[in-house]
Design a protein around this motif. Structure first.
Motif, PDB file in Angstrom:
ATOM      1  N   TYR A  19      10.526  65.373  31.764  1.00 21.00           N
ATOM      2  CA  TYR A  19       9.830  64.644  30.777  1.00 21.00           C
ATOM      3  C   TYR A  19       9.998  65.042  29.620  1.00 21.00           C
ATOM      4  O   TYR A  19      10.382  64.470  28.655  1.00 21.00           O
ATOM      5  CB  TYR A  19       8.280  64.599  31.342  1.00 21.00           C
ATOM      6  N   GLU A  20       9.981  66.401  29.382  1.00 18.71           N
ATOM      7  CA  GLU A  20      10.097  67.078  27.952  1.00 18.71           C
ATOM      8  C   GLU A  20      11.464  66.727  27.409  1.00 18.71           C
ATOM      9  O   GLU A  20      11.665  66.297  26.362  1.00 18.71           O
ATOM     10  CB  GLU A  20       9.666  68.709  28.165  1.00 18.71           C
TER      11      GLU A  20
ATOM     12  N   LYS B 273      11.765  63.048  26.628  1.00 21.98           N
ATOM     13  CA  LYS B 273      11.059  62.622  25.397  1.00 21.98           C
ATOM     14  C   LYS B 273      11.837  62.974  24.131  1.00 21.98           C
ATOM     15  O   LYS B 273      12.017  62.162  23.280  1.00 21.98           O
ATOM     16  CB  LYS B 273       9.653  63.467  25.598  1.00 21.98           C
ATOM     17  N   LYS B 274      12.219  64.228  24.314  1.00 17.29           N
ATOM     18  CA  LYS B 274      13.306  64.550  22.899  1.00 17.29           C
ATOM     19  C   LYS B 274      14.630  63.614  22.863  1.00 17.29           C
ATOM     20  O   LYS B 274      14.827  63.341  21.780  1.00 17.29           O
ATOM     21  CB  LYS B 274      13.687  65.922  23.315  1.00 17.29           C
TER      22      LYS B 274
ATOM     23  N   LYS C  22      14.687  60.588  23.935  1.00 19.43           N
ATOM     24  CA  LYS C  22      14.386  59.184  23.412  1.00 19.43           C
ATOM     25  C   LYS C  22      14.160  59.119  22.071  1.00 19.43           C
ATOM     26  O   LYS C  22      14.646  58.233  21.405  1.00 19.43           O
ATOM     27  CB  LYS C  22      13.040  58.787  24.077  1.00 19.43           C
ATOM     28  N   GLU C  23      13.851  60.289  21.426  1.00 15.86           N
ATOM     29  CA  GLU C  23      13.407  60.458  20.006  1.00 15.86           C
ATOM     30  C   GLU C  23      14.665  60.455  19.566  1.00 15.86           C
ATOM     31  O   GLU C  23      15.153  60.016  18.224  1.00 15.86           O
ATOM     32  CB  GLU C  23      12.622  61.753  19.586  1.00 15.86           C
TER      33      GLU C  23
ATOM     34  N   LYS D 177       4.894  59.550  34.267  1.00 13.65           N
ATOM     35  CA  LYS D 177       4.935  59.764  32.971  1.00 13.65           C
ATOM     36  C   LYS D 177       6.476  59.998  32.405  1.00 13.65           C
ATOM     37  O   LYS D 177       6.975  59.587  31.672  1.00 13.65           O
ATOM     38  CB  LYS D 177       4.461  61.181  32.535  1.00 13.65           C
TER      39      LYS D 177
ATOM     40  N   TYR E 117       8.377  56.590  32.724  1.00 14.01           N
ATOM     41  CA  TYR E 117       8.177  55.699  31.435  1.00 14.01           C
ATOM     42  C   TYR E 117       9.077  56.093  30.198  1.00 14.01           C
ATOM     43  O   TYR E 117       9.443  55.311  29.486  1.00 14.01           O
ATOM     44  CB  TYR E 117       6.777  55.754  30.841  1.00 14.01           C
ATOM     45  N   GLU E 118       9.812  57.209  30.329  1.00  7.39           N
ATOM     46  CA  GLU E 118      10.795  57.636  29.326  1.00  7.39           C
ATOM     47  C   GLU E 118      12.168  57.061  29.704  1.00  7.39           C
ATOM     48  O   GLU E 118      13.204  57.212  29.022  1.00  7.39           O
ATOM     49  CB  GLU E 118      11.051  58.894  29.414  1.00  7.39           C
TER      50      GLU E 118
END
Length: 173
Positions: free
Chosen positions: A86-87, A90-91, A93-94, A118, A121-122
């Motif tokens: 997830y970490e 998330k990065k 996707k940014e 969680k 969702y990414e």
């Protein structure tokens, strides 16, 4: 959080066969409890195999390959390491990457599990379901057995049910 580690069996920096949509950077997660008979990557099942990567080091390596605007999580199964993936997700996707994940879990299972949800969702595209030897079919795109689905995760979440991405199915082109 970027100091978190991910246990990885290996990476392929520029690949055209592991994800729909173009050239991808492929991360083979180390560790899988599904142990599907006939699995294409049984060497990725052992949770003690592979090596640990820091999330920040994976990000640096991914950015070395600008042709790979897709990152695929395969394995093993990234959903057995949901917090660290997830970490990373998330990065990514940014930075506008498209994320593809393979999982032996079905969408309906992932959406019910907090940490796995969680990570889900990414993800943009999910190829879900265990590999079933009895349903093996070499003519499928991006899947090994007929029970596996190629899903649009965002639409699946919006509609609260699995939404198939028909454009990637061989018989629906």
């Amino acid at each position: 959080m970027l100091n978190e580690t991910i246990r990885v069996a290996g990476v392929i920096p520029e690949c055209v066969v592991n994800a729909p949509g173009g050239i991808s950077y492929v991360i083979f997660a180390q560790g899988c409890k599904h142990n599907c008979p006939g699995c294409h990557n049984p060497e990725t099942h052992d949770f003690n195999g592979g090596r640990e990567w820091k999330v920040k080091d994976l990000l640096i390596d991914i950015e070395k390959y600008p042709l790979s605007n897709i990152v695929a999580f395969t394995g093993g199964d990234a959903f057995f390491q949901p917090n660290s993936f997830y970490e990373l997700a998330k990065k990514l996707k940014e930075k506008q990457y498209t994320l593809v994940a393979y999982s032996g879990f079905y969408f309906e299972e992932l959406i019910k599990d907090g940490a796995r949800k969680k990570l889900l969702y990414e993800i943009d595209i999910l190829i879900d379901g265990p590999f079933l030897q009895k349903q093996k079919d070499r003519n499928l795109n991006y899947r090994g057995s007929r029970n596996q689905r190629i899903l649009d995760v965002k639409k699946s979440i919006e509609e609260n049910q699995a939404v198939i991405m028909k454009k990637y199915y061989e018989s629906m082109k």
